[in-house]
Design a protein around this motif. Structure first.
Motif, PDB file in Angstrom:
ATOM      1  N   ASP A  98      -2.301   7.340   6.662  1.00 25.78           N
ATOM      2  CA  ASP A  98      -1.227   6.357   6.592  1.00 25.78           C
ATOM      3  C   ASP A  98      -1.530   5.150   7.484  1.00 25.78           C
ATOM      4  O   ASP A  98      -1.375   4.004   7.061  1.00 25.78           O
ATOM      5  CB  ASP A  98       0.101   7.010   6.993  1.00 25.78           C
ATOM      6  CG  ASP A  98       1.298   6.215   6.545  1.00 25.78           C
ATOM      7  OD1 ASP A  98       1.354   5.836   5.349  1.00 25.78           O
ATOM      8  OD2 ASP A  98       2.189   5.969   7.376  1.00 25.78           O
ATOM      9  N   ALA A  99      -1.991   5.413   8.693  1.00 26.97           N
ATOM     10  CA  ALA A  99      -2.346   4.332   9.622  1.00 26.97           C
ATOM     11  C   ALA A  99      -3.531   3.531   9.084  1.00 26.97           C
ATOM     12  O   ALA A  99      -3.559   2.301   9.192  1.00 26.97           O
ATOM     13  CB  ALA A  99      -2.663   4.901  11.004  1.00 26.97           C
ATOM     14  N   ARG A 100      -4.494   4.218   8.477  1.00 23.06           N
ATOM     15  CA  ARG A 100      -5.657   3.539   7.893  1.00 23.06           C
ATOM     16  C   ARG A 100      -5.215   2.626   6.738  1.00 23.06           C
ATOM     17  O   ARG A 100      -5.676   1.495   6.619  1.00 23.06           O
ATOM     18  CB  ARG A 100      -6.684   4.555   7.414  1.00 23.06           C
ATOM     19  CG  ARG A 100      -7.985   3.949   6.942  1.00 23.06           C
ATOM     20  CD  ARG A 100      -9.092   4.972   6.678  1.00 23.06           C
ATOM     21  NE  ARG A 100      -8.672   6.204   6.020  1.00 23.06           N
ATOM     22  CZ  ARG A 100      -8.479   7.380   6.634  1.00 23.06           C
ATOM     23  NH1 ARG A 100      -8.669   7.500   7.937  1.00 23.06           N
ATOM     24  NH2 ARG A 100      -8.108   8.444   5.955  1.00 23.06           N
ATOM     25  N   ALA A 101      -4.281   3.113   5.912  1.00 25.00           N
ATOM     26  CA  ALA A 101      -3.781   2.300   4.799  1.00 25.00           C
ATOM     27  C   ALA A 101      -3.087   1.038   5.325  1.00 25.00           C
ATOM     28  O   ALA A 101      -3.258  -0.051   4.766  1.00 25.00           O
ATOM     29  CB  ALA A 101      -2.825   3.112   3.928  1.00 25.00           C
TER      30      ALA A 101
ATOM     31  N   MET B 131       5.837  -3.392   7.169  1.00 28.04           N
ATOM     32  CA  MET B 131       7.129  -2.729   6.992  1.00 28.04           C
ATOM     33  C   MET B 131       6.858  -1.397   6.314  1.00 28.04           C
ATOM     34  O   MET B 131       6.383  -1.362   5.176  1.00 28.04           O
ATOM     35  CB  MET B 131       8.055  -3.580   6.123  1.00 28.04           C
ATOM     36  CG  MET B 131       9.388  -2.934   5.858  1.00 28.04           C
ATOM     37  SD  MET B 131      10.364  -3.943   4.712  1.00 28.04           S
ATOM     38  CE  MET B 131      11.994  -3.620   5.332  1.00 28.04           C
ATOM     39  N   ARG B 132       7.146  -0.325   7.024  1.00 23.12           N
ATOM     40  CA  ARG B 132       6.905   1.012   6.482  1.00 23.12           C
ATOM     41  C   ARG B 132       8.187   1.555   5.873  1.00 23.12           C
ATOM     42  O   ARG B 132       9.191   1.686   6.565  1.00 23.12           O
ATOM     43  CB  ARG B 132       6.394   1.927   7.585  1.00 23.12           C
ATOM     44  CG  ARG B 132       4.980   1.589   7.997  1.00 23.12           C
ATOM     45  CD  ARG B 132       4.506   2.433   9.187  1.00 23.12           C
ATOM     46  NE  ARG B 132       3.111   2.190   9.465  1.00 23.12           N
ATOM     47  CZ  ARG B 132       2.652   1.179  10.188  1.00 23.12           C
ATOM     48  NH1 ARG B 132       3.486   0.302  10.708  1.00 23.12           N
ATOM     49  NH2 ARG B 132       1.361   1.030  10.394  1.00 23.12           N
ATOM     50  N   LEU B 133       8.115   1.846   4.600  1.00 22.96           N
ATOM     51  CA  LEU B 133       9.227   2.441   3.876  1.00 22.96           C
ATOM     52  C   LEU B 133       8.868   3.877   3.544  1.00 22.96           C
ATOM     53  O   LEU B 133       7.798   4.360   3.912  1.00 22.96           O
ATOM     54  CB  LEU B 133       9.530   1.621   2.618  1.00 22.96           C
ATOM     55  CG  LEU B 133       9.878   0.157   2.888  1.00 22.96           C
ATOM     56  CD1 LEU B 133       9.866  -0.642   1.598  1.00 22.96           C
ATOM     57  CD2 LEU B 133      11.230   0.064   3.579  1.00 22.96           C
ATOM     58  N   ARG B 134       9.733   4.548   2.851  1.00 26.40           N
ATOM     59  CA  ARG B 134       9.540   5.970   2.557  1.00 26.40           C
ATOM     60  C   ARG B 134       8.257   6.235   1.752  1.00 26.40           C
ATOM     61  O   ARG B 134       7.521   7.159   2.057  1.00 26.40           O
ATOM     62  CB  ARG B 134      10.767   6.483   1.819  1.00 26.40           C
ATOM     63  CG  ARG B 134      10.807   7.955   1.601  1.00 26.40           C
ATOM     64  CD  ARG B 134      12.156   8.324   0.984  1.00 26.40           C
ATOM     65  NE  ARG B 134      12.200   9.716   0.648  1.00 26.40           N
ATOM     66  CZ  ARG B 134      12.588  10.675   1.472  1.00 26.40           C
ATOM     67  NH1 ARG B 134      12.953  10.362   2.698  1.00 26.40           N
ATOM     68  NH2 ARG B 134      12.601  11.930   1.087  1.00 26.40           N
ATOM     69  N   GLN B 135       7.982   5.408   0.726  1.00 20.90           N
ATOM     70  CA  GLN B 135       6.850   5.681  -0.156  1.00 20.90           C
ATOM     71  C   GLN B 135       5.774   4.597  -0.161  1.00 20.90           C
ATOM     72  O   GLN B 135       4.664   4.837  -0.624  1.00 20.90           O
ATOM     73  CB  GLN B 135       7.362   5.923  -1.579  1.00 20.90           C
ATOM     74  CG  GLN B 135       8.223   7.174  -1.645  1.00 20.90           C
ATOM     75  CD  GLN B 135       9.068   7.230  -2.890  1.00 20.90           C
ATOM     76  OE1 GLN B 135       9.520   6.217  -3.399  1.00 20.90           O
ATOM     77  NE2 GLN B 135       9.302   8.438  -3.372  1.00 20.90           N
TER      78      GLN B 135
ATOM     79  N   ALA C 193       0.869  -1.183   0.000  1.00 23.29           N
ATOM     80  CA  ALA C 193       0.000   0.000   0.000  1.00 23.29           C
ATOM     81  C   ALA C 193       0.903   1.230   0.000  1.00 23.29           C
ATOM     82  O   ALA C 193       2.010   1.190   0.524  1.00 23.29           O
ATOM     83  CB  ALA C 193      -0.904   0.009   1.236  1.00 23.29           C
ATOM     84  N   ARG C 194       0.408   2.301  -0.576  1.00 25.00           N
ATOM     85  CA  ARG C 194       1.234   3.511  -0.591  1.00 25.00           C
ATOM     86  C   ARG C 194       1.212   4.186   0.766  1.00 25.00           C
ATOM     87  O   ARG C 194       0.301   3.963   1.574  1.00 25.00           O
ATOM     88  CB  ARG C 194       0.791   4.457  -1.702  1.00 25.00           C
ATOM     89  CG  ARG C 194      -0.523   5.152  -1.486  1.00 25.00           C
ATOM     90  CD  ARG C 194      -0.855   6.032  -2.713  1.00 25.00           C
ATOM     91  NE  ARG C 194      -2.051   6.815  -2.489  1.00 25.00           N
ATOM     92  CZ  ARG C 194      -2.061   8.080  -2.096  1.00 25.00           C
ATOM     93  NH1 ARG C 194      -0.938   8.712  -1.899  1.00 25.00           N
ATOM     94  NH2 ARG C 194      -3.191   8.711  -1.904  1.00 25.00           N
ATOM     95  N   ARG C 195       2.217   5.003   1.009  1.00 21.78           N
ATOM     96  CA  ARG C 195       2.299   5.796   2.229  1.00 21.78           C
ATOM     97  C   ARG C 195       1.530   7.096   2.007  1.00 21.78           C
ATOM     98  O   ARG C 195       1.323   7.540   0.885  1.00 21.78           O
ATOM     99  CB  ARG C 195       3.756   6.130   2.566  1.00 21.78           C
ATOM    100  CG  ARG C 195       4.645   4.947   2.862  1.00 21.78           C
ATOM    101  CD  ARG C 195       4.275   4.206   4.122  1.00 21.78           C
ATOM    102  NE  ARG C 195       4.115   4.999   5.319  1.00 21.78           N
ATOM    103  CZ  ARG C 195       5.070   5.261   6.205  1.00 21.78           C
ATOM    104  NH1 ARG C 195       6.278   4.784   6.022  1.00 21.78           N
ATOM    105  NH2 ARG C 195       4.814   5.985   7.270  1.00 21.78           N
TER     106      ARG C 195
END
Length: 181
Positions: free
Chosen positions: A62-65, A106-110, A53-55
């Motif tokens: 962002d949390a909802r995604a 895993m949260r990345l930049r984008q 999913a996109r950030r």
């Protein structure tokens, strides 16, 4: 210069494996979150990444995604295929394999991915390249089930080799190493 770009990518993407490799007349420079294998002594670690999913700049969005990604039956099913394939491949060369029951994010930049870390204890005589050759390519790259995916790719005359599905990494004189795709 490729090393300057690699340093910049490493700073922008600290959770990723960053590499710069000669290729043709230039270099391939990349930052990949996909750690295929890390070996230290008899311990091996791999990471199943599938489901994306996109950030969002807005923290609530962002949390909802991330919540939606974790709750998506489609994304979870696709992630499970990759995780199960990694577990099965490691079970062939390990005395024990362990992983959590559910993925995290895993949260990345984008983007953000579903992630399941998988750890194993290698059997005596199993080397790092034995592990890499069993894990690569994962279903996230090749498709699943493997025989049907290979047959379809051949029928479509689609090549999934070279840079598209390559592995970059290192191995030391003790046989420890890291590989990313």
């Amino acid at each position: 210069h490729p090393h300057v770009l690699a340093d910049r990518l490493a700073a922008l993407h600290p959770a990723c494996c960053t590499f710069a490799l000669p290729h043709g007349q230039g270099h391939v420079v990349a930052a990949s979150p996909e750690r295929l294998a890390v070996k230290r002594g008899s311990e091996v670690h791999s990471t199943a990444l599938a489901g994306t999913a996109r950030r969002h700049a807005d923290p609530e969005a962002d949390a909802r995604a991330a919540r939606d990604l974790l709750a998506s039956p489609k994304e979870r099913r696709e992630h499970a295929i990759v995780a199960d394939a990694i577990i099965e491949a490691l079970a062939e060369v390990c005395d024990s394999v362990d992983c959590p029951d559910t993925p995290d994010v895993m949260r990345l930049r984008q983007v953000q991915h579903l992630r399941t870390p998988v750890t194993g204890h290698l059997r005596a005589g199993v080397g790092f390249l034995d592990v890499v050759s069993r894990l690569h390519p994962t279903p996230a790259v090749l498709g699943w089930p493997r025989p049907a995916a290979l047959a379809w790719l051949r029928a479509m005359d689609e090549g999934r080799d070279g840079l598209y599905t390559g592995v970059a990494g290192w191995i030391d004189r003790d046989g420890d190493g890291e590989a990313a795709m």
